[in-house]
Design a protein around this motif. Structure first.
Motif, PDB file in Angstrom:
ATOM      1  N   ASP A  78       0.975  -1.421   0.106  1.00 54.51           N
ATOM      2  CA  ASP A  78      -0.096   0.112   0.048  1.00 54.51           C
ATOM      3  C   ASP A  78       0.994   1.110  -0.131  1.00 54.51           C
ATOM      4  O   ASP A  78       1.628   1.499   1.000  1.00 54.51           O
ATOM      5  N   CYS A  99      -2.573   5.039   1.228  1.00 55.87           N
ATOM      6  CA  CYS A  99      -2.856   5.139   2.840  1.00 55.87           C
ATOM      7  C   CYS A  99      -4.179   5.915   2.597  1.00 55.87           C
ATOM      8  O   CYS A  99      -4.453   6.955   3.256  1.00 55.87           O
ATOM      9  N   TYR A 105      -4.462   3.121   6.496  1.00 51.45           N
ATOM     10  CA  TYR A 105      -4.082   1.492   6.185  1.00 51.45           C
ATOM     11  C   TYR A 105      -5.082   0.755   6.950  1.00 51.45           C
ATOM     12  O   TYR A 105      -4.653  -0.692   6.809  1.00 51.45           O
ATOM     13  N   CYS A 134       3.675  -1.086   3.920  1.00 53.49           N
ATOM     14  CA  CYS A 134       3.306   0.366   3.905  1.00 53.49           C
ATOM     15  C   CYS A 134       4.559   0.968   3.043  1.00 53.49           C
ATOM     16  O   CYS A 134       5.429   1.270   3.644  1.00 53.49           O
ATOM     17  N   MET A 181       2.230   7.280   1.281  1.00 55.33           N
ATOM     18  CA  MET A 181       0.996   7.724   1.953  1.00 55.33           C
ATOM     19  C   MET A 181       0.582   8.727   0.921  1.00 55.33           C
ATOM     20  O   MET A 181       0.271   9.740   1.497  1.00 55.33           O
ATOM     21  N   THR A 232      -2.586  10.935   1.821  1.00 56.44           N
ATOM     22  CA  THR A 232      -2.501  11.895   2.793  1.00 56.44           C
ATOM     23  C   THR A 232      -2.112  13.346   2.529  1.00 56.44           C
ATOM     24  O   THR A 232      -2.716  14.259   2.999  1.00 56.44           O
ATOM     25  N   ALA A 287       0.870  12.420   8.784  1.00 50.70           N
ATOM     26  CA  ALA A 287       1.808  11.265   8.263  1.00 50.70           C
ATOM     27  C   ALA A 287       2.773  10.618   9.170  1.00 50.70           C
ATOM     28  O   ALA A 287       2.889   9.491   9.085  1.00 50.70           O
ATOM     29  N   ARG A 320       0.786   8.276  11.167  1.00 50.73           N
ATOM     30  CA  ARG A 320       0.489   6.933  10.523  1.00 50.73           C
ATOM     31  C   ARG A 320       1.653   6.044  10.319  1.00 50.73           C
ATOM     32  O   ARG A 320       1.615   4.733  10.544  1.00 50.73           O
ATOM     33  N   LYS A 321       2.883   6.832  10.331  1.00 50.21           N
ATOM     34  CA  LYS A 321       4.158   5.931  10.134  1.00 50.21           C
ATOM     35  C   LYS A 321       4.363   5.534  11.573  1.00 50.21           C
ATOM     36  O   LYS A 321       4.737   4.102  11.842  1.00 50.21           O
TER      37      LYS A 321
END
Length: 387
Positions: free
Chosen positions: A252, A255, A259, A274, A277, A280, A300, A303-304
């Protein structure tokens, strides 16, 4: 994109001979043509493509530190990342003015110290992964950021491999159990029309995987022609009911929803990688808690963090981090993929070749989603007419 001059009439310098003996070293030294002018694309302020300027007849960079290397650029990439950094809408922030282009292939014209001559030679073709600076005729990079391109490999192919195939290969390697191939595995690629996603499809299909993809419907015919099993629209509501709980591997780079849908697609022992993104940063401003500001960079980062510390069977892959942390391994994959490319086992897709005067046009096409399939490449020594 505005231009101060348009004198891109020189030919690509193509030196691909071995450097392992004295005769070849002498050839390298003699074969590097001395140039007296530079042309470079620059971002002068954050914003749309009108903020790009082509500066011609400017200075050629020189080594100023022992670890510097000056490269005569054969080719460099034009990417979505370039577009978003130019707009100031990316995790990476470059000091203005700067030159876009994060992947480079070219020949060395100057080394910053005699110590570097134990590893590199003037005239050697190398690939570089850098924060910026590629869209130019010459680029100054750090020696730690370059890899030697194997003999006999076309520079544009080397660029495609370094920028897309190595990340795709390393992402797939993260999904393996005891080095087993992906034969018969169900692989889902989210956002499959991008250059690295196309490389992922090629490598997974080569191993006999059943490849499923998501992309805008206008891309489905092309993706089906690559041998994918089935295409779905991007919105998870269109594919999760069919694929949920069945995928051995999900890659992916989009994102779409943090995810979450990609994780739900996994089989019990499946793995989610992943790799980006893009949604985003490209789907508009993310408003802060009080209704102010733009929280895209913060989102971001969160999400990481979530991928690395809170999600099971999930890995975050970043090309630059991989290169910086384990350069020797990156180099191994690069050489291997260059080797099988020369044998015709992989066929990197070149979406377009552009002169420096065309960089703005291709950035605009990438932002609209209208860029040709594959890696968009600028070849700075060719004019618009020659391209």
């Amino acid at each position: 994109m505005s231009t101060k001059d348009d004198n891109d009439n020189d030919e690509l310098n193509r030196c691909g001979t071995s450097w392992d003996d004295d005769e070849d070293n002498a050839f390298f030294e003699k074969s590097v043509k001395v140039e007296t002018q530079q042309a470079v694309v620059k971002v002068v302020e954050h914003g749309n493509i009108e903020k790009l300027v082509l500066e011609a007849n400017t200075y050629i960079p020189k080594c100023s530190e022992p670890g510097d290397v000056v490269i005569k650029v054969d080719c460099s990439t034009i990417t979505l990342q370039d577009c978003m950094v130019r707009r100031g809408k990316w995790t990476q922030v470059n000091s203005l003015p700067y030159t876009p282009g994060t992947d480079i292939v070219g020949t060395i014209v100057e080394l910053g110290s005699p110590e570097l001559e134990t590893r590199f030679k003037v005239g050697m073709r190398v690939a570089a992964i850098v924060p910026s600076g590629g869209n130019a005729k010459f680029a100054k990079v750090k020696a730690r950021n370059i890899l030697r391109v194997p003999n006999g490999v076309d520079p544009v192919m080397a660029l495609c491999i370094s920028s897309t195939y190595v990340p795709a290969k390393q992402s797939l390697e993260l999904t393996r159990s005891a080095g087993t191939p992906l034969t018969g595995a169900n692989v889902l690629v989210i956002g499959a029309n991008g250059p690295t996603a196309l490389a992922t499809i090629d490598l997974a299909a080569m191993e006999g995987a059943n490849v499923y993809v998501t992309a805008d419907e206008r891309h489905h015919d092309h993706l089906l022609s690559l041998g994918v099993k089935e295409c779905f629209p991007v919105n998870p509501q269109s594919w999760l009911p069919r694929l949920g709980g069945k995928m051995d591997v999900v890659i992916d780079s989009v994102c779409f929803d943090g995810y979450d849908s990609s994780a739900k697609a996994l089989a019990p022992k499946g793995k989610l990688i992943c790799t980006g993104m893009s949604a985003t940063f490209t789907q508009g401003r993310i408003v802060g808690p009080l209704g102010f500001g733009d929280f895209r960079s913060w989102t971001a980062s969160y999400r990481k963090f979530k991928v690395k510390h809170r999600m099971r069977n999930t890995f975050f892959y970043d090309k630059v981090e991989s290169f910086n942390d384990e350069k020797a391994i990156y180099d191994q994959f690069f050489k291997y993929l260059c080797h099988i490319q020369t044998k015709g086992q992989i066929k990197p897709a070149v979406g377009a070749r552009a002169s420096l005067t065309m960089v703005g046009s291709f950035q605009k096409a990438i932002e609209r989603g209208d860029a040709p399939y594959g890696v968009c490449v600028t070849t700075p020594w060719l004019t618009r007419e020659e391209v």
